[in-house]
Design an enzyme around this catalytic site. Structure first.
Site, PDB file in Angstrom:
ATOM      1  N   GLY B  87       0.834  -1.194   0.000  1.00  0.00           N
ATOM      2  CA  GLY B  87       0.000   0.000   0.000  1.00  0.00           C
ATOM      3  C   GLY B  87       0.866   1.240   0.000  1.00  0.00           C
ATOM      4  N   LEU B  88       0.389   2.285   0.705  1.00  0.00           N
ATOM      5  CA  LEU B  88       1.096   3.563   0.775  1.00  0.00           C
ATOM      6  C   LEU B  88       1.383   4.123  -0.605  1.00  0.00           C
ATOM      7  CD1 LEU B  88       3.600   3.080   3.728  1.00  0.00           C
ATOM      8  CD2 LEU B  88       1.477   4.368   3.692  1.00  0.00           C
ATOM      9  N   CYS B  89       0.418   3.995  -1.496  1.00  0.00           N
ATOM     10  CA  CYS B  89       0.585   4.636  -2.792  1.00  0.00           C
ATOM     11  C   CYS B  89      -0.711   5.349  -3.172  1.00  0.00           C
ATOM     12  CB  CYS B  89       1.019   3.641  -3.860  1.00  0.00           C
ATOM     13  SG  CYS B  89       0.118   2.115  -3.830  1.00  0.00           S
ATOM     14  N   GLY B  90      -1.314   6.020  -2.208  1.00  0.00           N
ATOM     15  CA  GLY B  90      -2.504   6.812  -2.473  1.00  0.00           C
ATOM     16  C   GLY B  90      -3.681   5.945  -2.882  1.00  0.00           C
TER      17      GLY B  90
END
Lengths: 135, 291
Positions: B87-90
């Site tokens: 994750g951590l990609c908007g």
């Protein structure tokens, strides 16, 4: 000497992009040679060796099937993998050959058999080409 | 009023988060560069395939081939869902998954069965969250994509298509348009839609020798074309993931800066307030003594 452009392209990179004098391709229906100004042609290739000549010197490439598209004095070979004799990892090919043979001996499932058959062919051809360099 | 120490700790904490997001941004940008280079290196291969297949499909009797034939009665639909593992990609993965769910609802309303094939952990988790189990799921491979992975997925789907388990297959992935835009994209994988042949191929060069014949060549090339399309989708999703993460981390770093700014203001205010309070005490004490 007349030349034509030979390109060998794989999904990861363009392996060869050079002017060559002749090329011998491992066609599905048998090997065939390509000379400058060859007629337009699309042919399927099998696992085998591609031999091409630059300045009178033959070079050998391992090709894992694919196809060749010849047009306008340009010969483009599309293969899933292509390696020069120096790039072939002999230990890996040897291991792959053993693995494929074991799998063929076990006899389980048609798909696995077909896959092992192909893997075996690739491994044998790689070893064959690697040995050509040694001799 | 928060204590001086609390605010100080918070500033340090946000500063550390900023370091992390900044580092992630730089890692993503390095990975993006190599992903983009791979797309560039793959382009000649893909374009040549497009050219030749388009050419062949025009000349050969295309309806004859099972992978090209459009089935009238489409009951079973497959969705190949390509997402990232992390994750951590908007909103990148969410957008792709949303698109896939749209198709799912659409197909279900038409009374069709839908099977999922997931590459990437995020897509798999989303499908499981719906209470479905993907027919095939491959996780933790987005960091090490190779052509064999594409072959694996494409041939699995093609085999199911051939024996009638699937009647149509869609590919849902993140298209890499630019650094700022990675919209979800839907592509019909099967039946294969032959690309348009180039216009310019008239004249003497259009007379080709086919070895073996057109039909046999199509047999050989069409399944490979599916591999090419899946591989492209994998590469594009991977590049998009890194671009999306770069952007998300850039935003996060900027937010950290803002937060640090406002916290520093609060810290100074608090410090000033405590100094003022102490002064009042001292002055008050002195006044009392004088009085």
């Amino acid at each position: 000497m007349a030349t034509f452009q030979l390109q060998v392209v794989t999904p990861d990179k363009t392996v060869v992009n050079e002017e060559v004098e002749t090329a011998i391709c491992p066609g599905l229906m048998g090997e065939f040679g390509v000379m400058p100004n060859h007629a337009p042609m699309i042919a399927a290739l099998k696992i085998g060796k591609l031999v091409y000549r630059i300045d009178g010197k033959d070079r050998i490439l391992f090709i894992s099937g694919g196809f060749v598209d010849i047009r306008k004095n340009k010969c483009a070979i599309l293969a899933e993998s292509a390696e020069t004799a120096e790039q072939i990892d002999q230990d890996r090919a040897e291991a792959a050959r053993k693995r494929a043979q074991e799998r063929l001996e076990k006899q389980n499932g048609d798909i696995d058999q077909a896959r092992a058959q192909i893997a075996l062919q690739k491994a044998m051809m790689r070893l064959h080409i690697a040995n050509l360099r040694v001799n | 009023m928060p204590s001086l120490k609390d605010v100080k700790m918070k500033i340090i904490g946000v500063g550390k988060t900023k370091q992390i997001t900044k580092a992630m941004n730089m890692v993503a940008s390095a990975k993006l560069r190599s992903s983009q280079a791979r797309i560039e290196r793959f382009r000649p291969y893909a374009e040549k395939y497009r050219e030749v297949i388009g050419d062949l499909a025009e000349k050969a009797d295309i309806s004859a081939h099972p992978l090209l034939e459009k089935r009238a009665d489409k009951k079973n639909c497959g969705i190949v869902l390509i997402t990232s593992d992390r994750g951590l990609c908007g909103g990148f993965n969410a957008n792709i998954i949303l698109k896939a769910l749209q198709i799912l609802t659409e197909k279900r309303n038409e009374g069709k069965n839908v099977a999922f094939f997931c590459v990437g952990r995020k897509g798999r988790d989303a499908v499981r969250h719906l209470g479905m189990e993907p027919a095939r799921s491959i996780a933790d491979r987005m960091g090490s994509i190779d052509f064999n992975l594409a072959i694996d997925v494409a041939q699995d789907v093609a085999a199911r298509y051939a024996d009638g388990q699937l009647d149509e297959v869609y590919l849902v992935y993140g298209e890499f348009q630019s650094m700022a835009q990675q919209p979800p994209r839907v592509l019909t994988l099967l039946p294969i839609q032959p690309p348009e042949a180039d216009e310019e191929k008239t004249g003497p060069d259009s007379e080709y020798i086919y070895e073996p014949g057109e039909a046999a060549l199509l047999d050989d090339l069409l399944p490979r074309y599916a591999n090419v399309q899946v591989f492209r989708a994998l590469l594009e999703t991977s590049a998009s993931e890194h671009a999306a993460r770069m952007q998300a981390m850039d935003n996060a770093t900027r937010n950290c800066d803002e937060l640090i700014k406002s916290l520093t203001l609060l810290y100074n205010k608090t410090r000033q307030a405590s100094i003022t309070n102490e002064l009042i005490d001292i002055v008050g004490g002195a006044e009392a003594l004088n009085g």
